[in-house]
Design a protein around this motif. Structure first.
Motif: not given
Length: 286
Positions: A94-97, A128-134
């Protein structure tokens, strides 16, 4: 309907910390996180493709993350092949700005340039906005998991009464990690922690370089070790898993002694949840 303040929205986006009922055994008192509804998806990035040997390890780790730590589904996404590919998994979310749709946690014991580049490229190109973790390590829990696998193989045991370790079949250890010299340097952090747990010398080496493994063995012999065991610094999904036995044989370790890959160890599931929380907290703070 009453208005919801921005502060309230921010607090709901973060996972709440919960303390489970203490369990018996060596992992007693692990901390879990309960993800509220609508939290970003936790995506485990797995090296290789979905049909490779060791894929079941990733599935079991995802299950442990879900039932032990988050209460929400953990998605598996592979860096190669078309099935369950990371790019496709991210595109299907799902996409959430206003908030991340996913946090991608690399299923790796330490920084890996190729894997990190692939994860960051997928995150950057995700619709979709995503974040890369360590990656999972380095972390003291990796040393704990290595210790447990050595104990499982009969190469070291824990004296649970005194909370000390008694070495059995080996008097020196090599942490064999995938990757180059940079990966070896990262694994040295874990080596120091493991040496403290085992009260025995520990050196690190690259699984991809037989000369590196032999050099570590020479250092151990010089330090007084009479028998050597190899502790694989990998999970079991990596292509280098097949190099473990040859590495142990190359140093003439006792019966080519080595422990198994870390596999679906509870400590790794705990680390995956922790890396998710760290990355999400950092993203929401920006």
């Amino acid at each position: 309907m009453p208005a919801v303040s921005p502060e309230s929205q921010a607090s709901e986006a973060l996972p709440s910390r919960r303390r489970r009922t203490p369990r018996g055994g060596r992992h007693r008192g692990d901390e879990s996180f309960l993800l509220p509804p609508g939290s970003p998806a936790l995506v485990l990035a797995v090296p290789g493709h979905a049909r490779q040997a060791g894929a079941e390890v990733a599935h079991e780790l995802a299950r442990l993350v879900e039932i032990e730590h988050t209460g929400q589904p953990a998605y598996l996404a592979h860096l190669e092949g078309e099935e369950a590919n990371l790019n496709a998994v991210l595109a299907g979310l799902r996409r959430d700005e206003d908030a991340p749709a996913a946090v991608v946690v690399p299923l790796s014991t330490g920084p890996d340039r190729a894997m990190d580049a692939a994860v960051h490229a997928a995150v950057a190109g995700s619709p979709a906005r995503a974040v890369a973790a360590e990656p999972l390590g380095p972390h003291p829990l990796i040393a704990e998991a290595l210790h447990d696998r050595l104990a499982d193989a009969g190469l070291a045991r824990a004296d649970r009464i005194r909370l000390m370790t008694m070495v059995t079949a080996a008097s020196g250890f090599i942490i064999a990690t995938p990757g180059d010299a940079a990966a070896v340097r990262q694994a040295e952090v874990t080596g120091v922690l493991l040496a403290s747990r085992l009260a025995a010398p520990v050196f690190t080496a690259s699984l991809n370089d037989v000369a590196s493994v032999k050099a570590a063995a020479e250092q151990l012999h010089a330090a007084g070790a009479t028998s050597i065991a190899v502790a694989p610094h990998l999970i079991g999904t990596e292509p280098e898993t097949g190099l473990i036995a040859p590495a142990a044989a190359s140093v003439g370790s006792v019966g080519s002694a080595h422990s198994a890959p870390l596999g679906p160890h509870p400590a790794l599931a705990r680390l995956a949840a922790l890396r998710y929380v760290e990355a999400l907290s950092s993203a929401l703070a920006q």
